[in-house]
Design an enzyme around this catalytic site. Structure first.
Site, PDB file in Angstrom:
ATOM      1  N   GLU A   1       1.739 -20.834 -11.725  1.00 35.12           N
ATOM      2  CA  GLU A   1       0.549 -20.343 -11.539  1.00 35.12           C
ATOM      3  C   GLU A   1       0.655 -18.790 -10.965  1.00 35.12           C
ATOM      4  O   GLU A   1       0.705 -18.795  -9.740  1.00 35.12           O
ATOM      5  CB  GLU A   1      -0.440 -21.132 -10.782  1.00 35.12           C
ATOM      6  CG  GLU A   1      -0.981 -22.653 -11.295  1.00 35.12           C
ATOM      7  CD  GLU A   1      -1.955 -22.793 -11.941  1.00 35.12           C
ATOM      8  OE1 GLU A   1      -2.530 -21.483 -12.213  1.00 35.12           O
ATOM      9  OE2 GLU A   1      -2.398 -23.681 -12.502  1.00 35.12           O
TER      10      GLU A   1
ATOM     11  N   CYS B   1      -5.704 -14.957  -7.206  1.00 39.52           N
ATOM     12  CA  CYS B   1      -5.386 -14.717  -8.457  1.00 39.52           C
ATOM     13  C   CYS B   1      -6.291 -14.507  -9.455  1.00 39.52           C
ATOM     14  O   CYS B   1      -6.281 -13.872 -10.302  1.00 39.52           O
ATOM     15  CB  CYS B   1      -4.399 -15.831  -8.857  1.00 39.52           C
ATOM     16  SG  CYS B   1      -5.406 -17.430  -8.529  1.00 39.52           S
TER      17      CYS B   1
HETATM   18  P1  NAD Z   1       4.865 -15.056  -3.557  1.00 41.20           P
HETATM   19  O1  NAD Z   1       5.236 -15.158  -4.768  1.00 41.20           O
HETATM   20  O2  NAD Z   1       5.321 -13.761  -2.718  1.00 41.20           O
HETATM   21  O3  NAD Z   1       5.315 -16.250  -2.555  1.00 41.20           O
HETATM   22  C1  NAD Z   1       4.820 -17.596  -2.902  1.00 41.20           C
HETATM   23  C2  NAD Z   1       5.701 -18.579  -2.231  1.00 41.20           C
HETATM   24  O4  NAD Z   1       6.950 -18.636  -2.959  1.00 41.20           O
HETATM   25  C3  NAD Z   1       5.865 -18.620  -0.888  1.00 41.20           C
HETATM   26  O5  NAD Z   1       5.861 -19.900  -0.305  1.00 41.20           O
HETATM   27  C4  NAD Z   1       7.022 -17.892  -0.831  1.00 41.20           C
HETATM   28  O6  NAD Z   1       7.963 -18.070   0.288  1.00 41.20           O
HETATM   29  C5  NAD Z   1       7.870 -18.530  -1.972  1.00 41.20           C
HETATM   30  N1  NAD Z   1       8.976 -17.802  -2.550  1.00 41.20           N
HETATM   31  C6  NAD Z   1       9.377 -16.462  -2.397  1.00 41.20           C
HETATM   32  N2  NAD Z   1      10.540 -16.279  -2.914  1.00 41.20           N
HETATM   33  C7  NAD Z   1      11.099 -17.560  -3.338  1.00 41.20           C
HETATM   34  C8  NAD Z   1      12.319 -17.727  -3.991  1.00 41.20           C
HETATM   35  N3  NAD Z   1      13.270 -16.873  -4.330  1.00 41.20           N
HETATM   36  N4  NAD Z   1      12.529 -18.957  -4.252  1.00 41.20           N
HETATM   37  C9  NAD Z   1      11.763 -19.727  -4.099  1.00 41.20           C
HETATM   38  N5  NAD Z   1      10.494 -19.703  -3.433  1.00 41.20           N
HETATM   39  C10 NAD Z   1      10.112 -18.180  -3.361  1.00 41.20           C
HETATM   40  O7  NAD Z   1       3.258 -14.963  -3.482  1.00 41.20           O
HETATM   41  P2  NAD Z   1       2.341 -14.789  -2.296  1.00 41.20           P
HETATM   42  O8  NAD Z   1       2.434 -13.343  -1.718  1.00 41.20           O
HETATM   43  O9  NAD Z   1       2.140 -15.848  -1.157  1.00 41.20           O
HETATM   44  O10 NAD Z   1       0.852 -15.092  -2.902  1.00 41.20           O
HETATM   45  C11 NAD Z   1       0.224 -14.188  -3.741  1.00 41.20           C
HETATM   46  C12 NAD Z   1       0.488 -14.230  -5.138  1.00 41.20           C
HETATM   47  O11 NAD Z   1       0.195 -15.506  -5.742  1.00 41.20           O
HETATM   48  C13 NAD Z   1      -0.311 -13.417  -6.063  1.00 41.20           C
HETATM   49  O12 NAD Z   1       0.300 -12.726  -7.167  1.00 41.20           O
HETATM   50  C14 NAD Z   1      -1.381 -14.093  -6.494  1.00 41.20           C
HETATM   51  O13 NAD Z   1      -1.894 -13.781  -7.783  1.00 41.20           O
HETATM   52  C15 NAD Z   1      -0.528 -15.473  -6.734  1.00 41.20           C
HETATM   53  N6  NAD Z   1      -1.622 -16.823  -6.870  1.00 41.20           N
HETATM   54  C16 NAD Z   1      -1.772 -17.531  -8.019  1.00 41.20           C
HETATM   55  C17 NAD Z   1      -2.583 -18.440  -8.181  1.00 41.20           C
HETATM   56  C18 NAD Z   1      -2.608 -19.204  -9.557  1.00 41.20           C
HETATM   57  O14 NAD Z   1      -3.473 -20.189  -9.616  1.00 41.20           O
HETATM   58  N7  NAD Z   1      -2.557 -18.470 -10.646  1.00 41.20           N
HETATM   59  C19 NAD Z   1      -3.088 -18.942  -6.989  1.00 41.20           C
HETATM   60  C20 NAD Z   1      -2.827 -18.206  -5.774  1.00 41.20           C
HETATM   61  C21 NAD Z   1      -2.308 -17.050  -5.796  1.00 41.20           C
END
Ligand code: NAD
Length: 496
Positions: free
Chosen positions: A267, A302
């Site tokens: 997502e 998002c």
């Molecule tokens: P992010 O991708 O930076 O982090 C998300 C999660 O992934 C965190 O828990 C982070 O610690 C983990 N993570 C980071 N690097 C990783 C790796 N290499 N391996 C495994 N896990 C890892 O996102 P964010 O800044 O926390 O959230 C914002 C983003 O999330 C935006 O792009 C937003 O659009 C998206 N989002 C999407 C939805 C949806 O339902 N489509 C909902 C909410 C947020």
């Protein structure tokens, strides 16, 4: 100030002080620190001050959580699904009881106003109860066979250990609601919250420790590159569900494939178009543009409709009125119940969002409302901001900003606007405003997204599937399909 308001602010002060305590992860039924003893600082985005510390888990903690989940799996999967559903109901009850505390924790940790965070724990409760109620719908199929002395049918089997990685923008809502479907389906779960906003997930661990058998739910705080990566690359975690940025999502897909064959759902982000046709209800569409941007959580969503296209005949009037309304929004202490807009989650997010202001100004966009904040001001506050331009020659129109920044432009005809809406490699949500049923239906079909609102924006309809197309993701959540996606079909043929 009224007695109630004084009491409330005193309670807010006490809570800010009380937040500094011994936060622990949940691993194998035990509330525990990290094996290394390392801790990470937690900052209040409204003040910029450190408020407490949490365990900084690493590879070793992720591995012991996965081991605990593997050990707990057979007994959890063997329970009746109605029994697993009863556990979800008990968790929902306990969350309702702790709701006010959970909302306050999230507000201090994440910065979104208290009213938003109250809504978030209620959504989590609804999701837990919704999935618990679907227990008896998790069915296989009966397949007709030619032989009279045989039957063929399928059953749904859990994967084993599910890795759930969630983002910062709705910390408790994602942590608590996204465990419902995998647990109900008979999987055990290792949950990893976002580094910047882990407190409410750790509180969830404390609550869940008294409800689930040891190892069924494990919650590990720590960096994505250590804890997250270990979950992603563990060969026995066969099902991963990730919510977060496109960049990390794509790397997870690659890393997962390098370890073993896994089912990965993603997502991811969006740069979602809102299209206002000339026959739209003007006032409703103005309100829809504000709601669609989710300014109440600083645009950090998002699904935010962050690309606004208005028909040229009403464009100028629309952006001016919209800008006037945005300038009226009340920004301030997110624990104050009157606050409409709080700070963005972290200094890093503040820097990222404000870098777009410089691009917008350099690219010649017109600043209609909001603007660059004073960097000397404490806290990560950025006013709701509207940029407008008659063309889309700026990265503000193509990149997800994930902050309170809306860009608007105009269009002339239907085919042109659909092509422009579909021009990006993203496709999560879209919002269409028209009174004409034919335009509404045609646009709903023509726009490449996973979710379309007509004459509405922002809300997730309970039970409706949410998810993206193209680079916005793969898989659907929040409906029956999410529950089924945490199972694998097994076909059984019996000749008697
Ligand atoms: P992010 O991708 O930076 O982090 C998300 C999660 O992934 C965190 O828990 C982070 O610690 C983990 N993570 C980071 N690097 C990783 C790796 N290499 N391996 C495994 N896990 C890892 O996102 P964010 O800044 O926390 O959230 C914002 C983003 O999330 C935006 O792009 C937003 O659009 C998206 N989002 C999407 C939805 C949806 O339902 N489509 C909902 C909410 C947020």
């Amino acid at each position: 100030m009224s007695a109630n308001a004084t009491e409330y602010l005193q309670a807010a002060k006490d809570l800010r002080e009380g937040i500094d305590r011994d936060w622990r992860m949940l691993i194998g039924g035990e509330l525990t620190g990290s094996l290394s003893g390392e801790r990470a600082a937690v900052f209040d985005p409204a003040t910029g001050e450190q408020v407490t510390t949490i365990p900084r888990g690493d590879e070793a903690d992720a591995n012991r959580a996965i081991d605990a989940a593997l050990a707990a799996f057979p007994a959890w999967a063997a329970r009746a699904i109605t029994d697993r559903a009863a556990h979800l109901h008990r968790l929902a009850d306990a969350i309702e009881e702790a709701g006010e505390e959970l909302a306050w924790i999230d507000t201090i940790d994440n910065g979104s106003p208290i009213a938003v965070m109250r809504g978030d724990y209620r959504i989590a409760v609804e999701h837990l109860r919704y999935f618990a109620g679907l227990a008896l719908q998790l069915r296989g199929e009966s397949i007709p066979v030619d032989q009279r002395d045989a039957v063929d049918f399928s059953v749904r089997a859990p994967f084993g250990v599910v890795g759930r990685i969630v983002p910062f923008n709705h910390p408790f809502m994602f942590a608590a609601s996204r465990i419902a479907a995998p647990l109900l389906a008979g999987n055990t779960v290792v949950l990893k919250p976002a580094e910047a906003t882990s407190l409410s997930a750790l509180r969830l661990g404390e609550i869940a420790a008294g409800i689930f058998p040891p190892g069924v739910l494990n919650i590990v705080s720590g960096p994505g590159r250590t804890v997250g990566d270990t979950i992603v690359r563990h060969p026995e975690v066969r099902r991963l569900a990730f919510t977060g940025s496109g960049e990390v999502g794509r790397s997870i897909q690659a890393q997962a494939a390098s370890a073993s064959v896994k089912v990965v759902t993603l997502e991811l982000g969006g740069k979602n178009p809102m299209i206002v046709f000339p026959d739209a209800d003007f006032e409703e569409a103005i309100q829809g543009a504000i709601r669609g941007m989710n300014f109440a959580w600083q645009g950090q969503s998002c699904g935010s409709t962050s690309r606004l296209y208005v028909h040229r005949s009403i464009y100028r009037q629309f952006v001016e009125e919209l800008g006037r309304r945005l300038d009226l929004m009340g920004m301030g202490d997110p624990l104050d119940e009157k606050t409409e807009v709080g700070p963005v989650v972290s200094r890093a997010q503040y820097e990222k969002v404000t870098s777009y202001f410089h691009s917008g100004i350099d690219d010649g966009l017109e600043l209609i409302a909001g603007g660059l904040p004073d960097p000397a001001q404490p806290g990560n506050f950025i006013r709701p901001t509207l940029f407008a331009a008659e063309n889309e020659q700026s990265r503000l129109f193509s990149e997800e900003i994930f902050g309170p920044v809306l860009v608007a432009t105009c269009f002339d005809d239907y085919d042109e606007i659909i092509a422009r809406a579909n021009a990006l490699p993203l496709g999560l949500t879209a919002s269409v405003w028209t009174k004409d049923l034919a335009t509404a239906l045609k646009a709903s079909r023509d726009i490449e997204t996973g979710y379309v609102w007509v004459n509405w924006s922002s809300s997730h309809i309970p039970g409706a599937s949410f998810g993206g197309v193209k680079d916005s993701g793969i898989g659907r959540e929040e409906g029956l399909g999410e529950l089924e996606s945490f199972t694998q079909s097994k076909n059984i043929y019996i000749r008697f």
